[in-house]
Design an enzyme around this catalytic site. Structure first.
Site, mmCIF file in Angstrom:
data_model
loop_
_atom_site.group_PDB
_atom_site.id
_atom_site.type_symbol
_atom_site.label_atom_id
_atom_site.label_comp_id
_atom_site.label_asym_id
_atom_site.label_seq_id
_atom_site.Cartn_x
_atom_site.Cartn_y
_atom_site.Cartn_z
ATOM 1 C CB SER A 11 -0.936 -0.004 1.207
ATOM 2 O OG SER A 11 -1.654 1.209 1.295
ATOM 3 C CG HIS A 60 5.813 -9.359 11.199
ATOM 4 N ND1 HIS A 60 4.802 -8.608 10.628
ATOM 5 C CD2 HIS A 60 5.897 -10.487 10.446
ATOM 6 C CE1 HIS A 60 4.296 -9.260 9.603
ATOM 7 N NE2 HIS A 60 4.953 -10.398 9.458
ATOM 8 C CG HIS A 71 5.205 2.373 12.522
ATOM 9 N ND1 HIS A 71 4.799 3.257 13.506
ATOM 10 C CD2 HIS A 71 4.891 1.139 12.988
ATOM 11 C CE1 HIS A 71 4.241 2.569 14.505
ATOM 12 N NE2 HIS A 71 4.301 1.294 14.211
ATOM 13 N N GLY A 84 -1.747 4.079 1.724
ATOM 14 C CA GLY A 84 -0.949 4.366 0.550
ATOM 15 C C GLY A 84 -1.748 4.682 -0.696
ATOM 16 C CD GLU A 112 -27.953 4.147 10.274
ATOM 17 O OE1 GLU A 112 -27.864 5.070 11.114
ATOM 18 O OE2 GLU A 112 -29.028 3.667 9.912
#
Length: 339
Positions: free
Chosen positions: A27, A84, A108, A134, A231
């Site tokens: 992404s 990871h 990150h 992304g 909703e």
């Protein structure tokens, strides 16, 4: 007030004489690679041999190499694979090819802040973290706008780490909206806390609990799905556009009154105490250790929990109801990219 940077603060010339390796083509990876390329940068995509993304990146006109080859050839290496995966990838493919003067970047702060990746002292370590998935980073770039982001410098060996990071932010479009300066520690800890207590963990459990309460009381699952899940988008969109006040302005007075009198009965002082404990565990690295150990031990608990949630009644009912909504983008089963 945290420092904020905009297009005027990014030097486009710093994109011209450097080679950028984007490690990963998911992404975020595809968006960073394509946006940098379209901004005039020399981009390489680094992947493992046999990656399904290899052909996709080449089809987009990008140069593709193994992660090791890309690291060796590049001046700036942006790691955009899952947290990871990063430690082993770094040790095996990146560290042996990471020479003095290069820049190692992240979107990150997890691996650096919690010590799972430990680069040498002679490289810059910085972060540009778009505050959007992304695909949205790419879509808005193409529309000549951008998503806001975060910038952080963990190690400034060159004395120019911030300037180079801001040039990167310019290249992927974030400076069009603006980036806010933070630290790897602050980004990692607040990101994990937000995901766990509100955005993912808290919201998902609240939705399921509401759905189960209505179904157990004898109401139709379809009604429970509409009221407790479907909703939610309407409400979140209002909050996203104008904050909580705009949402309350937009809903009925009955809904607003129910918000005030019932919300504190659901999210109680005990809930906030639990949040504080969760934050403490994140700050101490306990969550990071638990997650990394889960991956080292075959992800059995993670995969079992994923399967249990994928077969929850709210998912089976939701799949049927979403088939009635042609305005929704068609998606494959969970875990498979959009068709």
């Amino acid at each position: 007030m945290l420092n904020r940077y905009y297009e005027k603060d990014g030097d486009p010339s710093l994109l011209k004489d450097r080679v950028f390796a984007i490690i990963g083509y998911g992404s975020q990876g595809h968006a960073h690679a394509l946006n940098l390329r379209d901004s005039g940068a020399d981009v390489i995509v680094g992947l493992y041999p046999g990656s399904k993304s290899w052909a996709k990146a080449e089809a987009a006109g990008l140069r593709v190499m193994t992660a090791a080859e890309a690291t060796k050839a590049a001046d700036t290496i942006m790691i955009l694979v899952s947290d990871h995966i990063q430690p082993d990838l770094y040790v095996n493919d990146i560290a042996p090819n990471l020479s003095a003067g290069k820049t190692l970047m992240f979107a990150h702060g997890f691996s650096i802040h919690f010590g799972y990746v430990k680069p040498p002292a002679d490289v810059d370590i910085s972060m540009i973290a778009p505050k959007s998935p992304g695909h949205r980073v790419r879509e808005l770039f193409v529309e000549n706008v951008g998503v806001p982001g975060l910038v952080a410098v963990h190690q400034d060996a060159s004395g120019k780490a911030l300037q180079n990071a801001l040039a990167y932010a310019l290249g992927i479009g974030c400076l069009r909206a603006g980036v806010i300066e933070t630290t790897f520690k602050e980004e990692a800890e607040t990101d994990l806390f937000g995901e766990q207590t509100v955005l993912c963990g808290g919201t998902a459990e609240l939705i399921k609990a509401g759905f189960e309460t209505l179904v157990e009381a004898g109401y139709a699952p379809e009604m429970a799905y509409f009221e407790c899940l479907h909703e939610l988008k309407l409400i979140v969109d209002l909050i996203y556009e104008g904050g909580l006040n705009y949402m309350r302005y937009s809903v009925s007075d009955t809904a607003e009154y129910g918000d005030y009198v019932t919300g504190p009965r659901i999210i109680t002082p005990e809930t906030k105490l639990a949040m504080k404990q969760i934050l403490k565990e994140i700050q101490e690295g306990k969550f990071a250790e638990t997650w990394m150990n889960e991956n080292r031990n075959g992800r059995k608990s993670f995969l079992a929990t994923r399967e249990a949630n994928q077969t929850h009644q709210i998912e089976t009912v939701g799949k049927e109801l979403r088939a009635m909504m042609p305005f929704l983008k068609k998606k494959k089963e969970a875990g498979v990219p959009e068709a």
